[in-house]
Write a protein that holds these residues in place. Structure first.
Motif, PDB file in Angstrom:
ATOM      1  N   PRO A 178       1.452   9.250  -3.155  1.00  0.00           N
ATOM      2  CA  PRO A 178       1.243   7.962  -2.486  1.00  0.00           C
ATOM      3  C   PRO A 178      -0.129   7.373  -2.763  1.00  0.00           C
ATOM      4  CG  PRO A 178       2.060   9.649  -0.969  1.00  0.00           C
ATOM      5  CD  PRO A 178       1.613  10.346  -2.203  1.00  0.00           C
ATOM      6  N   GLY A 179      -0.155   6.035  -2.780  1.00  0.00           N
ATOM      7  CA  GLY A 179      -1.420   5.320  -2.816  1.00  0.00           C
ATOM      8  C   GLY A 179      -1.840   5.019  -1.388  1.00  0.00           C
ATOM      9  N   PHE A 180      -2.249   3.790  -1.107  1.00  0.00           N
ATOM     10  CA  PHE A 180      -2.633   3.431   0.255  1.00  0.00           C
ATOM     11  C   PHE A 180      -1.375   3.168   1.088  1.00  0.00           C
ATOM     12  CE2 PHE A 180      -6.612   2.195  -1.944  1.00  0.00           C
ATOM     13  CZ  PHE A 180      -7.480   2.989  -1.204  1.00  0.00           C
ATOM     14  N   ILE A 181      -1.233   3.937   2.144  1.00  0.00           N
ATOM     15  CA  ILE A 181      -0.066   3.832   3.022  1.00  0.00           C
ATOM     16  C   ILE A 181      -0.526   3.451   4.422  1.00  0.00           C
ATOM     17  CG2 ILE A 181       1.933   5.049   3.962  1.00  0.00           C
ATOM     18  CD1 ILE A 181       1.982   4.665   0.911  1.00  0.00           C
ATOM     19  N   ALA A 182       0.106   2.444   4.991  1.00  0.00           N
ATOM     20  CA  ALA A 182      -0.233   2.014   6.347  1.00  0.00           C
ATOM     21  C   ALA A 182       0.062   3.146   7.324  1.00  0.00           C
ATOM     22  CB  ALA A 182       0.576   0.773   6.714  1.00  0.00           C
ATOM     23  N   SER A 183      -0.925   3.440   8.161  1.00  0.00           N
ATOM     24  CA  SER A 183      -0.754   4.552   9.095  1.00  0.00           C
ATOM     25  C   SER A 183      -1.791   4.442  10.194  1.00  0.00           C
ATOM     26  CB  SER A 183      -0.932   5.887   8.358  1.00  0.00           C
ATOM     27  OG  SER A 183      -2.270   6.016   7.923  1.00  0.00           O
ATOM     28  N   GLY A 226      -1.824  -1.332   3.685  1.00  0.00           N
ATOM     29  CA  GLY A 226      -1.101  -0.554   2.692  1.00  0.00           C
ATOM     30  C   GLY A 226       0.401  -0.648   2.848  1.00  0.00           C
ATOM     31  N   SER A 227       1.087   0.024   1.952  1.00  0.00           N
ATOM     32  CA  SER A 227       2.552   0.038   1.989  1.00  0.00           C
ATOM     33  C   SER A 227       3.041   0.815   3.207  1.00  0.00           C
ATOM     34  CB  SER A 227       3.104   0.688   0.715  1.00  0.00           C
ATOM     35  OG  SER A 227       2.680  -0.006  -0.436  1.00  0.00           O
ATOM     36  N   PRO A 228       4.197   0.449   3.752  1.00  0.00           N
ATOM     37  CA  PRO A 228       4.729   1.186   4.906  1.00  0.00           C
ATOM     38  C   PRO A 228       5.178   2.579   4.499  1.00  0.00           C
ATOM     39  CG  PRO A 228       6.320  -0.423   4.119  1.00  0.00           C
ATOM     40  CD  PRO A 228       5.051  -0.685   3.355  1.00  0.00           C
ATOM     41  N   PRO A 229       5.166   3.537   5.428  1.00  0.00           N
ATOM     42  CA  PRO A 229       5.615   4.901   5.120  1.00  0.00           C
ATOM     43  C   PRO A 229       7.038   4.952   4.582  1.00  0.00           C
ATOM     44  CG  PRO A 229       4.460   4.859   7.215  1.00  0.00           C
ATOM     45  CD  PRO A 229       4.639   3.427   6.802  1.00  0.00           C
ATOM     46  N   ASP A 230       7.843   3.950   4.897  1.00  0.00           N
ATOM     47  CA  ASP A 230       9.225   3.921   4.410  1.00  0.00           C
ATOM     48  C   ASP A 230       9.294   3.899   2.885  1.00  0.00           C
ATOM     49  OD1 ASP A 230      10.125   3.910   6.986  1.00  0.00           O
ATOM     50  OD2 ASP A 230      10.495   1.765   7.079  1.00  0.00           O
ATOM     51  N   VAL A 231       8.256   3.340   2.230  1.00  0.00           N
ATOM     52  CA  VAL A 231       8.222   3.317   0.768  1.00  0.00           C
ATOM     53  C   VAL A 231       8.173   4.747   0.229  1.00  0.00           C
ATOM     54  CG1 VAL A 231       6.838   2.652  -1.230  1.00  0.00           C
ATOM     55  CG2 VAL A 231       7.171   1.029   0.643  1.00  0.00           C
ATOM     56  N   VAL A 232       7.364   5.571   0.846  1.00  0.00           N
ATOM     57  CA  VAL A 232       7.264   6.969   0.433  1.00  0.00           C
ATOM     58  C   VAL A 232       8.547   7.715   0.795  1.00  0.00           C
ATOM     59  CG1 VAL A 232       5.861   9.053   0.509  1.00  0.00           C
ATOM     60  CG2 VAL A 232       4.792   6.823   0.860  1.00  0.00           C
ATOM     61  N   ALA A 233       9.093   7.404   1.952  1.00  0.00           N
ATOM     62  CA  ALA A 233      10.349   8.037   2.361  1.00  0.00           C
ATOM     63  C   ALA A 233      11.448   7.764   1.341  1.00  0.00           C
ATOM     64  CB  ALA A 233      10.767   7.528   3.742  1.00  0.00           C
ATOM     65  N   GLY A 234      11.449   6.565   0.774  1.00  0.00           N
ATOM     66  CA  GLY A 234      12.444   6.250  -0.252  1.00  0.00           C
ATOM     67  C   GLY A 234      12.302   7.138  -1.470  1.00  0.00           C
ATOM     68  N   ALA A 235      11.055   7.440  -1.840  1.00  0.00           N
ATOM     69  CA  ALA A 235      10.825   8.347  -2.971  1.00  0.00           C
ATOM     70  C   ALA A 235      11.273   9.759  -2.635  1.00  0.00           C
ATOM     71  CB  ALA A 235       9.352   8.336  -3.357  1.00  0.00           C
ATOM     72  N   VAL A 247       9.885  13.973 -11.989  1.00  0.00           N
ATOM     73  CA  VAL A 247       8.903  15.022 -11.753  1.00  0.00           C
ATOM     74  C   VAL A 247       7.806  14.511 -10.830  1.00  0.00           C
ATOM     75  CG1 VAL A 247       7.103  16.433 -12.846  1.00  0.00           C
ATOM     76  CG2 VAL A 247       9.359  16.236 -13.906  1.00  0.00           C
ATOM     77  N   ARG A 248       7.367  13.263 -11.034  1.00  0.00           N
ATOM     78  CA  ARG A 248       6.328  12.660 -10.210  1.00  0.00           C
ATOM     79  C   ARG A 248       6.750  11.270  -9.751  1.00  0.00           C
ATOM     80  NH1 ARG A 248       3.185  15.988 -13.393  1.00  0.00           N
ATOM     81  NH2 ARG A 248       1.536  17.073 -12.225  1.00  0.00           N
ATOM     82  N   TYR A 249       6.334  10.941  -8.532  1.00  0.00           N
ATOM     83  CA  TYR A 249       6.653   9.653  -7.944  1.00  0.00           C
ATOM     84  C   TYR A 249       5.361   8.990  -7.429  1.00  0.00           C
ATOM     85  CZ  TYR A 249      11.612  11.069  -7.683  1.00  0.00           C
ATOM     86  OH  TYR A 249      12.904  11.474  -7.971  1.00  0.00           O
ATOM     87  N   PRO A 250       4.651   8.237  -8.256  1.00  0.00           N
ATOM     88  CA  PRO A 250       3.532   7.442  -7.735  1.00  0.00           C
ATOM     89  C   PRO A 250       4.093   6.241  -6.973  1.00  0.00           C
ATOM     90  CG  PRO A 250       3.791   7.069 -10.096  1.00  0.00           C
ATOM     91  CD  PRO A 250       4.796   8.105  -9.718  1.00  0.00           C
ATOM     92  N   VAL A 251       3.799   6.149  -5.691  1.00  0.00           N
ATOM     93  CA  VAL A 251       4.389   5.097  -4.862  1.00  0.00           C
ATOM     94  C   VAL A 251       3.339   4.518  -3.925  1.00  0.00           C
ATOM     95  CG1 VAL A 251       6.742   6.013  -4.906  1.00  0.00           C
ATOM     96  CG2 VAL A 251       5.156   6.822  -3.167  1.00  0.00           C
ATOM     97  N   GLY A 252       3.580   3.286  -3.491  1.00  0.00           N
ATOM     98  CA  GLY A 252       2.694   2.660  -2.534  1.00  0.00           C
ATOM     99  C   GLY A 252       1.592   1.861  -3.201  1.00  0.00           C
TER     100      GLY A 252
END
Length: 284
Positions: A178-183, A226-235, A247-252
């Motif tokens: 993940p990059g910047f994730i709203a939290s 940042g991106s919502p946590p749901d973006v990471v959940a999708g990955a 193999v890798r999921y750069p997201v957010g």
């Protein structure tokens, strides 16, 4: 029924991932450290969702969770394991107490391996998948975040080795970056930075005080937008359910851009970019 274990589901990415997988009809064993956090999560999910006490630094806690899940899933085994638990300490490496550093590695790296070892027989039985939630910081270190960078760099390397070792056994290993994730991170990071600043000797406060406050403010600002946590959940969902998992999921926010720059630019240029992005500068 497909069964998944996720650690660190009280808030943020872990919570969003647990609820997303629960909504898909999976039986989610959601790792929390406090019963009240499990109750709060269960109130937002289905009756299938099962909170489980998992402290990744406590062998007995991990073993108890493994025994419970093993009894429930039986010979069907475990479809997936998501290692998401983690924390960070903002402090200059020069003044970082070694016991704190060791504790951070235990939470963010060693604990993940402990959980993987405990649940691996169940994963092998189902040809399940392991998803390790790392960070862009696992490949691009940030100043005053030595604990976090060291652990996430280690998790990247651990995941690479595990992928090679476990792939022939039918267990796929993926990494989420993940990059910047709203939290809720902004307030916590600023409180932690202020607490560590007060603990530094006068020389440390004079040298790093302004930089520590600037990074906490900068990262906090990015986290609020940042991106919502749901973006990471999708990955996480894709890594566990796709017929062709990556193999890798750069997201957010910022993740792909920063990792691309890291791949093509010289280290000196990256140092400037990271310094600007984090608000870090040693200039008076």
């Amino acid at each position: 029924m497909r069964a998944v274990v996720i650690t660190g589901t009280s808030t943020g990415i872990g919570r969003a991932s647990a609820l997303a997988l629960d909504e898909m009809g999976m039986h989610v064993y959601a790792g929390v450290r406090r019963p009240e956090d499990g109750d709060a999560l269960r109130s937002s999910g289905s009756r299938r969702l099962t909170p489980v006490i998992i402290d990744v630094t406590d062998t007995a806690s991990i073993r108890a969770a493994r025994d419970l899940v093993a009894e429930r899933v039986g010979d069907a085994g475990l479809t997936g394991l998501v290692n998401n638990a983690g924390t960070t300490v903002p402090c200059p490496a020069a003044y970082l107490p070694l016991d704190v550093f060791r504790r951070q590695l235990e939470i963010n790296l060693t604990g993940h391996l402990a959980v993987i070892q405990a649940f691996l027989p169940l994963l092998r039985a189902a040809h399940g998948r392991i998803v390790n939630v790392s960070s862009v910081g696992g490949r691009v270190g940030a100043p005053l975040m030595a604990c976090y960078a060291a652990a996430k760099h280690g998790l990247e390397g651990l995941s690479d080795s595990l992928r090679l070792e476990l792939g022939p056994l039918g267990v796929h290993v993926a990494v989420i970056e993940p990059g910047f994730i709203a939290s809720a991170m902004p307030g916590k990071l600023e409180r932690d930075a202020d607490a560590w600043l007060r603990q530094l000797p006068q020389e440390g406060r004079d040298t790093y005080g302004r930089q520590l406050a600037a990074i906490a403010a900068k990262v906090g600002k990015e986290a609020t937008t940042g991106s919502p946590p749901d973006v990471v959940a999708g990955a996480v969902v894709h890594a566990l359910t796709s017929s062709r998992p990556r193999v890798r999921y750069p997201v957010g926010a910022g993740a792909k851009r920063l990792l691309t720059l890291h791949r093509v630019l010289a280290d000196r240029w990256m140092d400037r970019i990271i310094g600007h992005a984090t608000g870090y500068s040693m200039k008076p």
